[in-house]
Design an enzyme around this catalytic site. Sequence first.
Site, PDB file in Angstrom:
ATOM      1  CB  THR A   1     -16.426  -4.578 -19.088  1.00 34.76           C
ATOM      2  OG1 THR A   1     -17.222  -3.979 -20.110  1.00 34.76           O
ATOM      3  CG2 THR A   1     -15.361  -3.605 -18.640  1.00 34.76           C
TER       4      THR A   1
ATOM      5  NE  ARG B   1      -2.534  -4.220  12.111  1.00 35.80           N
ATOM      6  CZ  ARG B   1      -2.777  -4.235  10.799  1.00 35.80           C
ATOM      7  NH1 ARG B   1      -2.673  -5.348  10.099  1.00 35.80           N
ATOM      8  NH2 ARG B   1      -3.113  -3.125  10.171  1.00 35.80           N
TER       9      ARG B   1
ATOM     10  CD  GLN C   1      -7.610  -4.008   8.803  1.00 38.09           C
ATOM     11  OE1 GLN C   1      -8.825  -4.179   8.887  1.00 38.09           O
ATOM     12  NE2 GLN C   1      -6.962  -4.157   7.665  1.00 38.09           N
TER      13      GLN C   1
ATOM     14  CG  HIS D   1     -18.979  -4.754  -9.317  1.00 33.81           C
ATOM     15  ND1 HIS D   1     -19.499  -4.438  -8.088  1.00 33.81           N
ATOM     16  CD2 HIS D   1     -20.030  -5.164 -10.059  1.00 33.81           C
ATOM     17  CE1 HIS D   1     -20.807  -4.643  -8.085  1.00 33.81           C
ATOM     18  NE2 HIS D   1     -21.150  -5.073  -9.286  1.00 33.81           N
ATOM     19  CG  ASP D   2     -17.933  -2.577 -15.969  1.00 33.86           C
ATOM     20  OD1 ASP D   2     -19.024  -2.558 -16.579  1.00 33.86           O
ATOM     21  OD2 ASP D   2     -17.133  -1.636 -15.981  1.00 33.86           O
ATOM     22  CB  ILE D   3     -21.337  -5.413 -18.412  1.00 28.21           C
ATOM     23  CG1 ILE D   3     -20.234  -4.841 -19.311  1.00 28.21           C
ATOM     24  CG2 ILE D   3     -22.379  -4.366 -18.078  1.00 28.21           C
ATOM     25  CD1 ILE D   3     -20.737  -4.428 -20.697  1.00 28.21           C
ATOM     26  N   PRO D   4     -20.379  -8.405 -17.646  1.00 25.91           N
ATOM     27  CG  PRO D   4     -21.813 -10.260 -17.514  1.00 25.91           C
ATOM     28  CD  PRO D   4     -21.821  -8.758 -17.582  1.00 25.91           C
TER      29      PRO D   4
ATOM     30  CG  ASP E   1      -7.016  -6.238  -3.671  1.00 30.25           C
ATOM     31  OD1 ASP E   1      -8.151  -6.614  -4.015  1.00 30.25           O
ATOM     32  OD2 ASP E   1      -6.781  -5.652  -2.602  1.00 30.25           O
ATOM     33  CG  LEU E   2      -6.452  -3.978 -10.026  1.00 30.60           C
ATOM     34  CD1 LEU E   2      -6.099  -3.755 -11.498  1.00 30.60           C
ATOM     35  CD2 LEU E   2      -6.070  -2.748  -9.215  1.00 30.60           C
TER      36      LEU E   2
ATOM     37  NE  ARG F   1      -2.181  -0.250   7.927  1.00 32.79           N
ATOM     38  CZ  ARG F   1      -3.405   0.180   8.217  1.00 32.79           C
ATOM     39  NH1 ARG F   1      -3.590   1.428   8.610  1.00 32.79           N
ATOM     40  NH2 ARG F   1      -4.439  -0.620   8.112  1.00 32.79           N
TER      41      ARG F   1
ATOM     42  CG  ASP G   1      -2.008  -1.132   1.027  1.00 30.44           C
ATOM     43  OD1 ASP G   1      -2.449  -1.371  -0.121  1.00 30.44           O
ATOM     44  OD2 ASP G   1      -2.364  -1.769   2.026  1.00 30.44           O
TER      45      ASP G   1
ATOM     46  CE  LYS H   1      -3.996  -6.222  -0.575  1.00 30.21           C
ATOM     47  NZ  LYS H   1      -4.652  -5.034  -1.143  1.00 30.21           N
TER      48      LYS H   1
ATOM     49  CB  THR I   1     -14.315  -6.257   6.600  1.00 30.18           C
ATOM     50  OG1 THR I   1     -13.255  -5.631   5.901  1.00 30.18           O
ATOM     51  CG2 THR I   1     -14.167  -7.754   6.495  1.00 30.18           C
TER      52      THR I   1
END
Length: 230
Positions: free
Chosen positions: A70, A180, A189, A65-68, A61-62, A210, A12, A34, A119
């Site tokens: 795409t 952790r 978290q 979520h879109d039409i099938p 890790d993207l 972290r 990150d 990741k 979460t």
Amino acid sequence: MNQTSPVIVALDFSSEAETMQLVDQLDPSLCRLKVGKELFTRCGPSLVKQLVDKNFDVFLDLKYHDIPNTVAHACSAAADLGVWMLNVHALGGEKMMLAAKQALADEHAPLLIAVTWLTSSGQIELDALGIKATPQQMVSRLAVMSQNAGLDGVVCSAQEAPILRQDMGSDFLLVTPGIRLADSEQDDQCRVVTPKKAIADGASYLVIGRPITQSKDPCKVLRTINSDIS
Ligand code: C5P
């Protein structure tokens, strides 16, 4: 390369320089990596390729979520980068997940997993959407949908791992963030689990950011975690 560790280090960071400063201290035998939305948006596919070229298993890790159609093409593009694992949102539905899986249908295909109910969302968000379920029921429902679509597993909280492991069988991957060490900061978290407990509860891979990336000696932390869970 001997890649036996279930630890996936969450990179990150906001720049290539910061990322490589950490990565240059790590070794593919100690961990996987990741790449999430921030780093990918700032540094793009070339950074992912650099990590792959260094022999790391990379989880992209993207959360597509879109039409099938795409999502299928995006998954295919991710596979061309040589990543080890990628993910979609199970909320995109079974048709979308089936299309994603079909787009990855060759023998070198990366693992494909789904995010179930984030979460960061809970009962309030489900109620606002008019969905009559608890977060746990939602997670289980979306996990079953992911398995029906032929996906390899889901991202879930370590606290959901025992139930999902029992319900989804031993081959279904459970990838758990919110980890952790007993003596590390909780950061933002809320519900954290130690590496040892997460593995004992059925997690297949542990996403850890972290506690490793902010440590003065990331390799030492990784070695400690690896020996704790071996
Ligand atoms: O630094 P930390 O160990 O909290 O990092 C956890 C990583 O897992 C971050 O990249 C975060 O975006 C990701 N993640 C999470 N909780 C989820 C899904 C992903 O913490 N439910």
